[in-house]
Scaffold this motif. Sequence first.
Motif, PDB file in Angstrom:
ATOM      1  N   UNK A   1      -8.646   3.442 -13.529  1.00 48.66           N
ATOM      2  CA  UNK A   1      -7.596   3.342 -12.524  1.00 48.66           C
ATOM      3  C   UNK A   1      -7.941   2.294 -11.476  1.00 48.66           C
ATOM      4  N   UNK A   2      -9.183   2.277 -11.018  1.00 50.81           N
ATOM      5  CA  UNK A   2      -9.609   1.291 -10.019  1.00 50.81           C
ATOM      6  C   UNK A   2      -9.563  -0.115 -10.607  1.00 50.81           C
ATOM      7  N   UNK A   3      -9.941  -0.267 -11.871  1.00 50.25           N
ATOM      8  CA  UNK A   3      -9.874  -1.587 -12.514  1.00 50.25           C
ATOM      9  C   UNK A   3      -8.442  -2.107 -12.529  1.00 50.25           C
ATOM     10  N   UNK A   4      -7.493  -1.236 -12.833  1.00 49.69           N
ATOM     11  CA  UNK A   4      -6.100  -1.683 -12.853  1.00 49.69           C
ATOM     12  C   UNK A   4      -5.595  -1.957 -11.437  1.00 49.69           C
ATOM     13  N   UNK A   5      -6.027  -1.188 -10.442  1.00 46.82           N
ATOM     14  CA  UNK A   5      -5.609  -1.421  -9.058  1.00 46.82           C
ATOM     15  C   UNK A   5      -6.150  -2.729  -8.521  1.00 46.82           C
ATOM     16  N   UNK A   6      -7.376  -3.069  -8.891  1.00 49.21           N
ATOM     17  CA  UNK A   6      -8.014  -4.262  -8.331  1.00 49.21           C
ATOM     18  C   UNK A   6      -7.408  -5.559  -8.863  1.00 49.21           C
ATOM     19  N   UNK A   7      -6.542  -5.492  -9.854  1.00 49.31           N
ATOM     20  CA  UNK A   7      -5.881  -6.697 -10.349  1.00 49.31           C
ATOM     21  C   UNK A   7      -4.856  -7.226  -9.357  1.00 49.31           C
ATOM     22  N   UNK A   8      -4.306  -6.349  -8.530  1.00 46.06           N
ATOM     23  CA  UNK A   8      -3.344  -6.749  -7.496  1.00 46.06           C
ATOM     24  C   UNK A   8      -4.133  -7.095  -6.219  1.00 46.06           C
ATOM     25  N   UNK A   9      -3.939  -8.290  -5.655  1.00 49.89           N
ATOM     26  CA  UNK A   9      -4.716  -8.687  -4.471  1.00 49.89           C
ATOM     27  C   UNK A   9      -4.519  -7.767  -3.268  1.00 49.89           C
ATOM     28  N   UNK A  10      -3.315  -7.249  -3.087  1.00 50.89           N
ATOM     29  CA  UNK A  10      -3.065  -6.358  -1.945  1.00 50.89           C
ATOM     30  C   UNK A  10      -3.826  -5.044  -2.118  1.00 50.89           C
ATOM     31  N   UNK A  11      -3.810  -4.507  -3.339  1.00 44.66           N
ATOM     32  CA  UNK A  11      -4.565  -3.280  -3.612  1.00 44.66           C
ATOM     33  C   UNK A  11      -6.062  -3.533  -3.497  1.00 44.66           C
ATOM     34  N   UNK A  12      -6.506  -4.718  -3.927  1.00 45.13           N
ATOM     35  CA  UNK A  12      -7.930  -5.056  -3.850  1.00 45.13           C
ATOM     36  C   UNK A  12      -8.402  -5.036  -2.401  1.00 45.13           C
TER      37      UNK A  12
END
Length: 139
Positions: A82-93
Motif C-alpha cells: 500500500x505504501x509503495x503504491x501511495x509513494x508513486x503520487x508526489x503529493x502522497x509522498x
Amino acid sequence: LCTLAMDPLLIANLKMTRTKPTSPRATHPSQSRGVTPEERAATVEFRTFARNELSRARQKRGKLVFLERMEADVVHRRALSQVCSWRQNPENRRALDQAVDDHRPKSAPNGPRIVTLDRRTLYDGHDRTIEWPPLEHCY
C-alpha cells in the motif's frame, strides 16, 4: 525518544523512506531550510532514528508466537504494498515523508528561531505549486 507505538503503515513507510530516496523535484517542508528529502534521509540522525525504530519493530515481532507472527507478516506485507503504491503520487509522498518526520524525536532548540515569511503568502502552503493530474484521468 519516540514512545508511541508505530503501526504497520508507518513502519512500511519508514522502510521505503530509508531504502528508496524521494525524487529531487519534490517540494518538502524541510526544503525551506535548504535540505532536500534525500539529504534528510542521508543524515546520521535520520539513519539512527530509522534503524532504532525498525529494530524495535523486529524485536516486537520476535516476541510474538508463531500464528501471531504470521498474521503480523501478512499485515506488514499488505502495508508495504500500500505504501509503495501511495509513494508513486508526489503529493502522497510528501504526506508520508511528513508522517515520518512527525514521529521523529524533536531536537533540542539551540537558540531563538527566526522565521521570515513572504509578504505575498496568505496561508501556509500558498507558495507551493499544485501538481495537476493529466486530463485523461479526470474523465
